[in-house]
Design a protein around this motif. Structure first.
Motif, PDB file in Angstrom:
ATOM      1  N   UNK A 194       0.836  -1.207   0.000  1.00  0.00           N
ATOM      2  CA  UNK A 194       0.000   0.000   0.000  1.00  0.00           C
ATOM      3  C   UNK A 194       0.871   1.258   0.000  1.00  0.00           C
ATOM      4  N   UNK A 195       1.920   1.283   0.822  1.00  0.00           N
ATOM      5  CA  UNK A 195       2.780   2.456   0.892  1.00  0.00           C
ATOM      6  C   UNK A 195       3.520   2.684  -0.421  1.00  0.00           C
ATOM      7  N   UNK A 196       4.008   1.573  -1.030  1.00  0.00           N
ATOM      8  CA  UNK A 196       4.744   1.726  -2.295  1.00  0.00           C
ATOM      9  C   UNK A 196       3.814   2.176  -3.411  1.00  0.00           C
ATOM     10  N   UNK A 197       2.583   1.646  -3.414  1.00  0.00           N
ATOM     11  CA  UNK A 197       1.631   2.046  -4.455  1.00  0.00           C
ATOM     12  C   UNK A 197       1.313   3.530  -4.334  1.00  0.00           C
ATOM     13  N   UNK A 198       1.145   4.009  -3.108  1.00  0.00           N
ATOM     14  CA  UNK A 198       0.838   5.424  -2.906  1.00  0.00           C
ATOM     15  C   UNK A 198       2.041   6.304  -3.273  1.00  0.00           C
ATOM     16  N   UNK A 199       3.256   5.851  -2.917  1.00  0.00           N
ATOM     17  CA  UNK A 199       4.455   6.621  -3.260  1.00  0.00           C
ATOM     18  C   UNK A 199       4.636   6.703  -4.766  1.00  0.00           C
ATOM     19  N   UNK A 200       4.383   5.563  -5.466  1.00  0.00           N
ATOM     20  CA  UNK A 200       4.514   5.551  -6.918  1.00  0.00           C
ATOM     21  C   UNK A 200       3.487   6.492  -7.553  1.00  0.00           C
ATOM     22  N   UNK A 201       2.268   6.491  -7.005  1.00  0.00           N
ATOM     23  CA  UNK A 201       1.224   7.366  -7.551  1.00  0.00           C
ATOM     24  C   UNK A 201       1.606   8.830  -7.355  1.00  0.00           C
ATOM     25  N   UNK A 202       2.192   9.202  -6.185  1.00  0.00           N
ATOM     26  CA  UNK A 202       2.566  10.591  -5.921  1.00  0.00           C
ATOM     27  C   UNK A 202       3.719  11.027  -6.833  1.00  0.00           C
ATOM     28  N   UNK A 203       4.701  10.100  -7.017  1.00  0.00           N
ATOM     29  CA  UNK A 203       5.828  10.460  -7.883  1.00  0.00           C
ATOM     30  C   UNK A 203       5.373  10.613  -9.326  1.00  0.00           C
ATOM     31  N   UNK A 204       4.429   9.751  -9.746  1.00  0.00           N
ATOM     32  CA  UNK A 204       3.918   9.861 -11.119  1.00  0.00           C
ATOM     33  C   UNK A 204       3.180  11.179 -11.287  1.00  0.00           C
ATOM     34  N   UNK A 205       2.385  11.558 -10.272  1.00  0.00           N
ATOM     35  CA  UNK A 205       1.645  12.817 -10.358  1.00  0.00           C
ATOM     36  C   UNK A 205       2.605  14.007 -10.370  1.00  0.00           C
ATOM     37  N   UNK A 206       3.687  13.910  -9.572  1.00  0.00           N
ATOM     38  CA  UNK A 206       4.664  14.997  -9.544  1.00  0.00           C
ATOM     39  C   UNK A 206       5.388  15.133 -10.884  1.00  0.00           C
ATOM     40  N   UNK A 207       5.695  13.975 -11.527  1.00  0.00           N
ATOM     41  CA  UNK A 207       6.377  13.991 -12.812  1.00  0.00           C
ATOM     42  C   UNK A 207       5.485  14.616 -13.876  1.00  0.00           C
ATOM     43  N   UNK A 208       4.222  14.254 -13.831  1.00  0.00           N
ATOM     44  CA  UNK A 208       3.282  14.829 -14.810  1.00  0.00           C
ATOM     45  C   UNK A 208       3.176  16.335 -14.610  1.00  0.00           C
ATOM     46  N   UNK A 209       3.107  16.763 -13.319  1.00  0.00           N
ATOM     47  CA  UNK A 209       3.031  18.197 -13.036  1.00  0.00           C
ATOM     48  C   UNK A 209       4.281  18.939 -13.517  1.00  0.00           C
ATOM     49  N   UNK A 210       5.453  18.286 -13.336  1.00  0.00           N
ATOM     50  CA  UNK A 210       6.702  18.925 -13.785  1.00  0.00           C
ATOM     51  C   UNK A 210       6.734  19.097 -15.293  1.00  0.00           C
TER      52      UNK A 210
END
Length: 989
Positions: A966-982
């Motif tokens: 669960x923690x890794x899935x949430x971290x991956x989702x946040x990093x993906x969202x941050x990359x898209x925002x960048x």
């Protein structure tokens, strides 16, 4: 005083001693010194015993000086005859002063005796009148007359304290055989009715009693005699023989033995009355026998006559009918004719009154010279057939006779054979068993369904003609033969309307039949037979029993669900802490290793209980059949584990021989497990019959053409060759009622065929039974589809659970293998815990420890989760209440929430649904821990929201894997969202 006894009987009183006197003193002999003038003249007399020295002084007078005698007599008691005495004795004084008092007492006694004698006479007359009334009202049939004669002899012997009974010592009524020709009346007497003293009754046919009987019959007079001096005379003082005459015929004799108190003229008169009543009863019985013989002879002649004619009584009712008449009525639709039925009732309504008037002019039989009556009458029977009626000549004294002459009609009726053939065809097509009886309880028809129900062979049923023959053949097949036969006879004797009743049959197969019976009536409402219809209720009763059992199992499933949920939390704690202790002991000293072995035992048993609990929940869950990749070996081990306790209790050993390279199959695990449970249950029942335990062997292996083979073998008594062809039939069972339903092997065959397989039964040479189930292995495409995507994760979990199940199943076999496997399991757990070196961090802040909120109402489970996650380097807060947790997450930030599904107050579902209202994003970082996965509502909630969960009881590694995922899935989702925002910012820049 009793005139035939020669003595007085009374009471004695001693005024001096005031004690009871000897019993001998209560009898006063008529011998001297009783003065003769006292008895003859009936006057008081005073004696001076010392002056009468010549006279003997005996009995009660010994030792007395004076004696005063006062007679008890009265005019109404027999013309002044002395019936008693009052004796006053004194050793000194004169007794004249007591004379008047004694006379007064004598007068009172006289009146009392007179009143008592009158009352006794009234009672005697009432008894005699009741006896005469009973005789006159008796039915003239044989049983009633026989009972009357038995009552008469019993009445002679009956004794009562009030004096209205005869009180004979014995009594017997003998009957003479009917004389033949002109020979004189025989003297051989058949004493059929006896009562009283068996000693005298056994001697009644021997001299001198037989001689007394012969004299009474020869002289036709009452003969009396005293018993022989050599015979015991205590019970009999007089023997009397009374001839029985009625209508000028000598019919028999009444012999009675009278004791001393009963010897009197009055007793003799009462015996004469009983003799006359007995003669009357014998005369009626003789006439009844003659009428019966005459009627039988007449009917025998009528059975030979082919012409249809009827004999009528004076009221126009049918008294007898010829064979031709019965055949005519049978063709006309009448199964039989009752003797009491009016002849006119056989015809149509418009002809009945005319025929009644015509029958009133029947020729008078008083004169033999009367000419034949030529007039005839035409009438129509109820079926439309027309006949001509004509009186036939008869001898004087005979009953009127009417001849029927059938007339041809344009619309002739169909032959009887054709009608009966139609009837047989109709009942033959019925699904129920049918038996048709006529009025004489003869079997008219019986269809094949009834023969099949009762196991009657065709050649056997053809020989059964009557109800008694049918009872004799079938009673032994009933569960209660005597009650079965008696109930059938009672039904034949008395059936008014329709009845329904169940029948329990034990052979040829256990069955529950329902019999519906009703009388068959003709067109005028007379009973001419009976029809019985039989339905097989066995399947219906089995369905009812199955429904009841299903309701019980449903209730049990709900109870198991609750029990499993309650056990999941303590098992979770035991399993988790045992695993943590086991890991903590790894690498320690010798003492620690010994403690590790004990902890390993705790862990092993906790994990085994966990597997059983999960299997219970899986079986109790209502699921739609689902085909997927399953391991046949795992199904075998799970089914065996569920049956392990029951088999061990019956001393039944299970041997497993499972091929480890067996390919997967594509099927429904629940259905296939039920197949194996049914086969194990049948094997267990077979081994229980031999009461000495046994062995069940389960083998899996590959077979040709990409198929897998499962064999279930037992060393029980085996299956008889005669029933092997029927074992897969629904509801076929050889077990007693209430033990089996007959559906087990039928379900096995159905499920295996649905999976494209086959079932075979083999009979090994060493005995027992061997069932072989062959199922196709999964194709390569099915395996690729089953192992792809989410199915891959399920297969990994499946294999991991299968590993533990295999460890548990090995315990049924080799202990050495069990220890080796457990050691390997411990090594796996230790290695897994030792390899966890990366400390989880907060997804939003790298380098910072992850913060977790545990919401669990079970303190031990909550503390276990916290301990495990703290060992993982996480920061953990524990709350036991959902409302408090909702307030906490509104104030503080958490990386993950681990929440129990079922909690008092605010449960897990409502806690999860309340988060969006507070604007909290924890819904994306949620892990449920629940022991309620069996509930459909819980499963639907988790599936709809795609929520990860851990089912109680769980192992430590299961919890940590889910938390990291669960923690890794949430971290991956946040990093993906941050990359898209960048990237979006770069494009806009």
């Amino acid at each position: 005083y009793t005139e035939f006894a020669g003595a007085f009987y009374g009471l004695v009183w001693d005024d001096v001693t005031k004690e009871n006197c000897p019993s001998e003193w209560k009898v006063l002999s008529l011998e001297p010194p009783l003065p003769e003038q006292l008895l003859l003249e009936g006057k008081p007399l005073e004696q001076d015993l010392q002056e009468s020295a010549r006279q003997a002084v005996i009995g009660q007078l010994i030792g007395l000086r004076r004696a005063l005698w006062v007679p008890v007599a009265g005019q109404s008691l027999g013309g002044g005859r002395v019936r008693g005495l009052i004796l006053l004795g004194s050793s000194s004084n004169h007794l004249s002063a007591f004379l008047e008092r004694a006379k007064s007492v004598a007068a009172e006694l006289s009146l009392a005796m007179e009143a008592e004698e009158q009352l006794r006479g009234i009672r005697v007359r009432n008894v005699e009148l009741a006896l005469v009334r009973c005789t006159m009202e008796s039915s003239p049939d044989g049983s009633s007359l026989n009972g009357l004669l038995a009552h008469l002899v019993a009445d002679c012997v009956h004794r009562s304290a009030n004096g209205e009974s005869l009180g004979a010592a014995f009594a017997a009524i003998g009957v003479l055989p009917a004389p033949k020709g002109s020979s004189p009346a025989p003297v051989a007497v058949d004493f059929r009715w006896r009562s009283g003293d068996e000693t005298w009754l056994n001697a009644i046919a021997a001299d001198p009693l037989a001689k007394l009987t012969r004299r009474a019959l020869e002289t036709r007079r009452i003969i009396g005699s005293e018993p022989p001096v050599t015979w015991p005379q205590a019970s009999v003082a007089r023997i009397v023989a009374l001839p029985l005459e009625a209508g000028g015929q000598l019919l028999g004799v009444l012999v009675a033995g009278l004791p001393v108190p009963a010897v009197s003229i009055a007793t003799l008169e009462r015996l004469e009355l009983r003799a006359r009543l007995a003669a009357f009863a014998l005369l009626l019985s003789q006439r009844k026998e003659e009428e019966s013989r005459r009627a039988n002879a007449e009917q025998s002649l009528l059975d030979l006559v082919a012409d249809p004619f009827f004999l009528l009584d004076p009221s126009g009712r049918i008294a007898a009918s010829s064979r031709g008449a019965r055949e005519l009525l049978r063709r006309a639709g009448h199964a039989a004719v009752l003797p009491s039925g009016p002849l006119a009732d056989l015809f149509c309504g418009h002809d009945r009154e005319r025929l009644r008037k015509w029958l009133q002019h029947a020729p008078d039989s008083s004169s033999s010279a009367q000419p034949l009556k030529k007039d005839t009458a035409q009438a129509e029977l109820q079926n439309g057939a027309k006949v001509r009626l004509q009186f036939v000549p008869r001898l004087p004294g005979q009953r009127a006779a009417v001849l029927f002459e059938p007339e041809e009609t344009s619309a002739s009726s169909r032959p009887t054979d054709y009608v009966e053939a139609e009837l047989l065809n109709v009942i033959e097509w019925l699904e129920e068993g049918v038996v048709l009886f006529d009025e004489g309880e003869n079997v008219r028809a019986m269809n094949s369904r009834f023969k099949h129900m009762t196991g009657l062979a065709p050649e056997e049923s053809a020989k059964i003609k009557t109800l008694e023959e049918l009872i004799a053949r079938l009673a032994g097949q009933a569960v209660e033969p005597a009650q079965f036969a008696e109930r059938w006879r009672e039904l034949a004797r008395n059936i008014q309307g329709g009845i329904r009743e169940p029948l329990q049959m034990a052979r040829p197969a256990p069955r529950v039949l329902e019999r519906a019976a009703r009388p068959v009536l003709d067109s005028i409402g007379r009973q001419v037979g009976r029809v019985e219809i039989y339905r097989d209720l066995t399947a219906q009763r089995v369905f009812q029993s199955k429904l009841l059992q299903t309701e019980k199992l449903a209730a049990l499933g709900q109870m198991v669900s609750g029990v499993a949920h309650e056990l999941s939390s303590p098992l979770t704690s035991i399993l988790g802490y045992a695993q943590r202790l086991l890991v903590g002991q790894t690498g320690a000293g010798r003492d620690a290793l010994e403690r590790a072995e004990e902890i390993r035992q705790i862990y092993q048993e906790a994990e085994r209980a966990t597997g059983i609990l999960r299997q219970l929940l899986l079986n109790a869950r209502e699921t739609i059949p689902e085909r997927r990749l399953v391991s046949l070996n795992q199904i075998v081990m799970r089914a065996t584990e569920l049956q392990r306790f029951t088999l061990a209790a019956k001393k039944i050993h299970v041997e497993l021989d499972l091929d480890p390279t067996l390919p997967f199959i594509h099927g429904d695990a629940g259905q296939l497990q039920q197949v194996l449970i049914n086969l194990l249950s049948n094997a267990r029942h077979a081994l229980e019959e031999q009461s000495r335990g046994g062995v069940i062997r389960l083998r899996t292996r590959k077979s040709s053409d990409r198929r897998v083979l499962l064999e279930v073998e037992d060393n029980g008594p085996g299956i008889p060759q005669a029933i092997q062809a029927r074992i897969f039939d629904p509801f076929f069972t050889t077990k007693p009622a209430g033990v089996g339903t007959g559906l087990g092997l039928s379900i096995v065959l159905s499920v295996v065929r649905e999976h494209g397989g086959s079932v075979r039964l083999q009979t090994p040479p060493q005995g027992g039974a061997l069932f072989q189930i062959e199922i196709p292995a999964a194709t390569e495409r099915q395996q690729e589809e089953g192992l792809s995507g989410a199915e891959q994760q399920r297969t990994e979990s499946f294999l991991r659970e299968g590993k533990h199940s295999f460890v548990e199943e090995i315990q049924l076999g080799s202990a050495a293998n069990s220890r080796a496997q457990l050691a390997g399991e411990a090594s796996f757990s230790t290695a897994q815990f030792s390899g966890l070196v990366n400390v989880p961090t907060s997804p939003g802040e790298p380098g910072k420890r992850a913060r977790v909120l545990v919401v669990e109402d079970e303190p031990t489970v909550a503390r276990l989760i916290a301990d495990v996650l703290e060992d993982e380097g996480m920061q953990v807060d524990v709350l036991l209440d959902g409302r408090e947790a909702l307030e906490r997450v509104a104030r503080e930030s958490y990386d993950l929430v681990i929440c129990d599904m079922k909690m008092p107050g605010l449960d897990g579902q409502h806690f999860y649904r309340s988060l969006p209202r507070t604007g909290n994003s924890l819904r994306e970082r949620f892990l449920f821990v629940t022991g309620d996965v069996i509930a459909a509502q819980t499963r639907e909630f988790l599936k709809r929201n795609k929520l990860p969960h851990v089912a109680k009881p769980f192992r430590v590694e299961e919890l940590t894997e889910k938390v990291h995922a669960v923690l890794q899935t949430h971290a991956h989702a946040k990093s993906s969202a941050a990359e898209v925002a960048r990237k979006n910012a770069a494009r806009s820049g």
